[in-house]
Write a protein that holds these residues in place. Sequence first.
Motif, PDB file in Angstrom:
ATOM      1  N   LEU A 222     -46.487   8.782  84.018  1.00  7.10           N
ATOM      2  CA  LEU A 222     -46.717  10.067  84.377  1.00  7.10           C
ATOM      3  C   LEU A 222     -46.995  10.883  83.033  1.00  7.10           C
ATOM      4  N   ASP A 223     -46.159  10.727  82.007  1.00 11.81           N
ATOM      5  CA  ASP A 223     -46.592  11.715  80.918  1.00 11.81           C
ATOM      6  C   ASP A 223     -47.508  11.011  79.826  1.00 11.81           C
ATOM      7  N   ASP A 224     -47.828   9.628  80.154  1.00 13.43           N
ATOM      8  CA  ASP A 224     -48.918   9.319  79.218  1.00 13.43           C
ATOM      9  C   ASP A 224     -50.214  10.087  79.224  1.00 13.43           C
ATOM     10  N   PRO A 225     -51.019  10.176  78.120  1.00 14.48           N
ATOM     11  CA  PRO A 225     -52.416  10.388  77.885  1.00 14.48           C
ATOM     12  C   PRO A 225     -53.474   9.312  78.679  1.00 14.48           C
TER      13      PRO A 225
ATOM     14  N   ASP B  92     -50.317  -7.110  84.421  1.00 16.94           N
ATOM     15  CA  ASP B  92     -51.159  -6.608  85.511  1.00 16.94           C
ATOM     16  C   ASP B  92     -50.502  -5.582  86.231  1.00 16.94           C
ATOM     17  N   GLY B  93     -49.261  -5.614  86.633  1.00 17.18           N
ATOM     18  CA  GLY B  93     -48.594  -4.401  87.341  1.00 17.18           C
ATOM     19  C   GLY B  93     -48.861  -3.385  86.529  1.00 17.18           C
TER      20      GLY B  93
ATOM     21  N   LEU C  48     -40.392  -5.460  82.241  1.00 16.41           N
ATOM     22  CA  LEU C  48     -41.115  -4.752  81.358  1.00 16.41           C
ATOM     23  C   LEU C  48     -42.035  -3.487  81.938  1.00 16.41           C
ATOM     24  N   VAL C  49     -42.106  -3.860  83.339  1.00 21.20           N
ATOM     25  CA  VAL C  49     -42.939  -2.449  83.965  1.00 21.20           C
ATOM     26  C   VAL C  49     -42.229  -1.298  84.030  1.00 21.20           C
TER      27      VAL C  49
ATOM     28  N   TYR D 229     -51.360   2.248  85.957  1.00 24.83           N
ATOM     29  CA  TYR D 229     -51.838   3.086  85.184  1.00 24.83           C
ATOM     30  C   TYR D 229     -53.260   3.616  85.887  1.00 24.83           C
ATOM     31  N   GLU D 230     -53.684   2.481  86.499  1.00 28.95           N
ATOM     32  CA  GLU D 230     -55.184   2.840  87.114  1.00 28.95           C
ATOM     33  C   GLU D 230     -54.999   3.765  88.144  1.00 28.95           C
ATOM     34  N   ARG D 231     -53.824   3.656  88.813  1.00 30.38           N
ATOM     35  CA  ARG D 231     -53.860   4.454  89.994  1.00 30.38           C
ATOM     36  C   ARG D 231     -53.628   5.861  89.668  1.00 30.38           C
TER      37      ARG D 231
END
Length: 509
Positions: free
Chosen positions: A448-451, A473-474, A441-442, A479-481
């Motif tokens: 990179l391209d998502d807002p 969670d992964g 799923l990850v 995304y948080e990074r």
Amino acid sequence: MPQQAHIDDASVRAVLQSPRLLRREVLAGLVVALALIPEAISFSILAGVDPRVGLFASFTMAVSIAFLGGRPAMISAATGAIALVIAPVAAKHGLDYLLATVILGGLMQVAFGLAGTAQLMRLLPRSVMVGFVNALAILIFLAQLPHLGVDLHDGIHLGGVPWIVYPMVAAGIAIMVLLPKITTAVPAPLVAIVLLTVLVLAGGMSVPNVSDEGELPSSLPSLLIPDVPFTFETLQIIAPYAFAMAMVGLLESLMTAKLVDDVTDSHSNKHRESWGQGASNVITGFFGGMGGCAMIGQTMINVKASGARSRVSTFLAGVFLLVLVVGVGDIVGKIPMAALVAVMIIVAVGTFDWHSLAPATLRRLPKSENLVMLTTVIFVVATHNLAIGVSAGVVLAFMLFARRVYHLVGVERELIEEADGSAYVRYTVTGELFFASSNDLVYQFEYLDDPERVVIDLTEAHLWDASTIAALDGIETKYERKGKKVEIVGLNEASSHMHERLTGQLATH
């Protein structure tokens, strides 16, 4: 259980009150007893013990399971599967350690039964059940070949028995095929056994008979306590074999019970059958028997060939067995093996699910179903070990199931423009998410391209395990990074509860 007990009591009363039904059960028990004798002797030899050990086991198992078991009309006795498991104990440590192993294995079965192990039968796919039935039919047939002088160990070698054996077997098969078309008042297998025995005795023929298989006992079994030290060292020796015996015995018994359910269009208490098998093995061990479990061959003789339906036939099979070998052993010993071989060949043919190999069936079923069935058959026949074959079939079935479920999980990405000119991305996840379907799923997200705002909609999904929570969670961590915020929405109540309990508590990379 009380309702099941009431049904069983009613069926027994109906048999005892009806001369016709009672005659059917009595004759069925007699046929089974005759078929059990050479089988029990053969399994004793396989286990490396005196034939009396197998015969006593068959008597005590049949009589005790008639009262304790959950599947009426099913036959439990000494079996090849149990003999293979416990043979090393007898060879290395002697009979007393074997009896201690049987008792401990029985206690384990009681514990498994009370713990509800029978419920695991629901996890057995139909294709594994069909493979199990077909494999056992093949094994029953192969077990008759040595009595026909056929040796498969060094190529196909024919010989070693008088030529008259072959027409006798053919005559026995013909009787069992043709007689039911004329009358079913007397079980055809019993008629075949009696007629062929009379023919041999009247003609003075010298053919292999039951007495050639081993010495029959001349006394009743007696209560005893195995002469082993009650130490931890003894437990270390017998526990692994006892555990293997418990699992193989339960597996074969529960699968046979399910097969009888299908044949008789009735339901049985698998929970009771589980602990009943264990209690019967404990009793058997204390009476000097080698232990056992349900026997599909003899059960099919009882249920399918003879038409028995109650516990009466099972009980009488055990009683007749003891009477025959102790009381009239000299006469029983003269029964030609050809008669019993004919009976078992008919049982093998009747047990095999021929519909499963019909071209139309093979075309309709998914290839994965056919592959699982064939795998189960191949492993059981190759190893002569039911546990290995069924385990192989179950593992393959679950692998193929996991592969199919993986492809049923979908992830759709939608970029949504808001009124103020900003944008966010919504990922809609559909399907059942568990360890097989959520591991990848990850990789379904464009980090990179998502807002900066990401919404993961799980309205059409369900979370089943910790692997799925770890995967979510992964995704959030990735995304948080990149300084982006993830919002998970649409969780149903069960999924939400699991997510709240586990999120942030599982290691991610």
